[in-house]
Write a protein that holds these residues in place. Structure first.
Motif, PDB file in Angstrom:
ATOM      1  N   UNK A  57       0.874  -1.165   0.000  1.00 29.28           N
ATOM      2  CA  UNK A  57       0.000   0.000   0.000  1.00 29.28           C
ATOM      3  C   UNK A  57       0.912   1.216   0.000  1.00 29.28           C
ATOM      4  N   UNK A  58       0.744   2.110  -0.979  1.00 29.79           N
ATOM      5  CA  UNK A  58       1.565   3.320  -1.022  1.00 29.79           C
ATOM      6  C   UNK A  58       0.651   4.531  -0.893  1.00 29.79           C
ATOM      7  N   UNK A  59       1.110   5.465  -0.055  1.00 34.71           N
ATOM      8  CA  UNK A  59       0.282   6.617   0.285  1.00 34.71           C
ATOM      9  C   UNK A  59       1.175   7.781   0.686  1.00 34.71           C
ATOM     10  N   UNK A  60       0.623   9.004   0.743  1.00 33.82           N
ATOM     11  CA  UNK A  60       1.431  10.142   1.192  1.00 33.82           C
ATOM     12  C   UNK A  60       1.889   9.949   2.636  1.00 33.82           C
ATOM     13  N   UNK A  61       3.077  10.406   2.933  1.00 37.37           N
ATOM     14  CA  UNK A  61       3.667  10.245   4.267  1.00 37.37           C
ATOM     15  C   UNK A  61       2.784  10.813   5.369  1.00 37.37           C
ATOM     16  N   UNK A  62       2.047  11.848   5.057  1.00 37.39           N
ATOM     17  CA  UNK A  62       1.254  12.529   6.084  1.00 37.39           C
ATOM     18  C   UNK A  62      -0.118  11.895   6.306  1.00 37.39           C
ATOM     19  N   UNK A  63      -0.494  10.947   5.485  1.00 36.39           N
ATOM     20  CA  UNK A  63      -1.823  10.352   5.580  1.00 36.39           C
ATOM     21  C   UNK A  63      -1.818   9.114   6.459  1.00 36.39           C
ATOM     22  N   UNK A  64      -3.008   8.710   6.885  1.00 38.31           N
ATOM     23  CA  UNK A  64      -3.184   7.508   7.706  1.00 38.31           C
ATOM     24  C   UNK A  64      -4.135   6.550   7.006  1.00 38.31           C
ATOM     25  N   UNK A  65      -4.063   5.301   7.403  1.00 38.69           N
ATOM     26  CA  UNK A  65      -4.958   4.277   6.846  1.00 38.69           C
ATOM     27  C   UNK A  65      -6.259   4.265   7.641  1.00 38.69           C
ATOM     28  N   UNK A  66      -7.368   4.183   6.939  1.00 41.75           N
ATOM     29  CA  UNK A  66      -8.687   3.939   7.537  1.00 41.75           C
ATOM     30  C   UNK A  66      -9.028   2.499   7.225  1.00 41.75           C
ATOM     31  N   UNK A  67      -8.741   1.597   8.145  1.00 41.97           N
ATOM     32  CA  UNK A  67      -8.856   0.162   7.909  1.00 41.97           C
ATOM     33  C   UNK A  67     -10.254  -0.257   7.490  1.00 41.97           C
ATOM     34  N   UNK A  68     -11.277   0.342   8.090  1.00 39.19           N
ATOM     35  CA  UNK A  68     -12.648  -0.033   7.742  1.00 39.19           C
ATOM     36  C   UNK A  68     -12.943   0.301   6.276  1.00 39.19           C
ATOM     37  N   UNK A  69     -12.546   1.468   5.843  1.00 39.76           N
ATOM     38  CA  UNK A  69     -12.780   1.875   4.454  1.00 39.76           C
ATOM     39  C   UNK A  69     -11.890   1.105   3.484  1.00 39.76           C
ATOM     40  N   UNK A  70     -10.661   0.832   3.905  1.00 42.09           N
ATOM     41  CA  UNK A  70      -9.752   0.078   3.049  1.00 42.09           C
ATOM     42  C   UNK A  70     -10.311  -1.322   2.804  1.00 42.09           C
ATOM     43  N   UNK A  71     -10.823  -1.938   3.826  1.00 38.61           N
ATOM     44  CA  UNK A  71     -11.437  -3.262   3.696  1.00 38.61           C
ATOM     45  C   UNK A  71     -12.602  -3.223   2.711  1.00 38.61           C
ATOM     46  N   UNK A  72     -13.408  -2.174   2.788  1.00 43.12           N
ATOM     47  CA  UNK A  72     -14.549  -2.039   1.869  1.00 43.12           C
ATOM     48  C   UNK A  72     -14.100  -1.841   0.431  1.00 43.12           C
ATOM     49  N   UNK A  73     -13.163  -0.948   0.196  1.00 41.66           N
ATOM     50  CA  UNK A  73     -12.751  -0.650  -1.175  1.00 41.66           C
ATOM     51  C   UNK A  73     -12.001  -1.826  -1.799  1.00 41.66           C
ATOM     52  N   UNK A  74     -11.312  -2.612  -0.982  1.00 41.69           N
ATOM     53  CA  UNK A  74     -10.601  -3.778  -1.509  1.00 41.69           C
ATOM     54  C   UNK A  74     -11.492  -5.019  -1.529  1.00 41.69           C
ATOM     55  N   UNK A  75     -12.728  -4.841  -1.089  1.00 39.53           N
ATOM     56  CA  UNK A  75     -13.730  -5.911  -1.107  1.00 39.53           C
ATOM     57  C   UNK A  75     -13.213  -7.180  -0.445  1.00 39.53           C
ATOM     58  N   UNK A  76     -12.785  -7.027   0.798  1.00 45.92           N
ATOM     59  CA  UNK A  76     -12.250  -8.152   1.544  1.00 45.92           C
ATOM     60  C   UNK A  76     -12.722  -8.098   2.982  1.00 45.92           C
TER      61      UNK A  76
END
Length: 185
Positions: A57-76
């Motif tokens: 997972x690559x993202x801007x250094x200043x950003x954080x992961x939203x695990x709930x949303x990431x799970x939804x968008x990756x459909x897992x």
């Protein structure tokens, strides 16, 4: 992949880049500070476990992961931060925590935060905590072909949604006849 191997890969791809030495940087935010680039242009590489497989997972250094949303968008149903001990062998010539965001070179899928694609140039660790690569975002995207996703991340300064905010009252210890101050003992 040591810095030289990454340089060779970029040279063979005929893309322009700069390799900059800097004081040790163990986080993407530290890298941004050392090379004096906005954190939105510095890539944070996070290794995740996605349905039992490692992915990048690559993202801007200043950003954080939203695990709930990431799970939804990756459909897992299962996405989690990977354990360094489990993936360090996949990056045999890289210092742990300094993996370059070229997952395809390590047999990993790459998921990219859409916000990175808006930046003209990117900087990222080059397999070492003391060298970074700076290159055009378009070249990075053409070489890596990541899956670009627009959800699963939070910008700095974004407020938590109200349902995540807890209005908890501080628990008082030592109430009643207890004199020890130890709750339940």
């Amino acid at each position: 992949m040591p810095v030289q191997q990454l340089k060779n890969f970029l040279d063979q791809a005929d893309v322009e880049y700069m390799c900059l030495p800097h004081p040790p940087a163990f986080t993407a935010q530290e890298l941004a500070h050392h090379v004096q680039i906005a954190g939105d242009r510095v890539v944070k590489t996070v290794i995740i476990e996605l349905d039992g497989k490692m992915a990048m997972l690559v993202m801007p250094a200043t950003w954080r992961i939203r695990w709930d949303r990431l799970s939804n968008v990756l459909d897992t149903d299962f996405v989690d931060l990977a354990d360094e001990r489990e993936f360090q062998d996949r990056f045999p010539d890289c210092e742990v925590g300094a993996m370059p965001p070229f997952g395809h070179l390590f047999d990993m899928s790459v998921y990219c935060c859409e916000a990175l694609t808006d930046q003209p140039e990117l900087a990222f660790a080059a397999g070492s905590h003391t060298e970074s690569i700076h290159m055009k975002t378009a070249d990075f995207l053409n070489l890596v072909h990541p899956v670009v996703i627009d959800q699963g991340f939070t910008k700095p300064g974004t407020q938590k949604p109200s349902w995540l905010k807890k209005s908890r009252k501080p628990r008082q210890l030592g109430t009643g006849n207890r004199t020890t101050g130890m709750a339940g003992y």
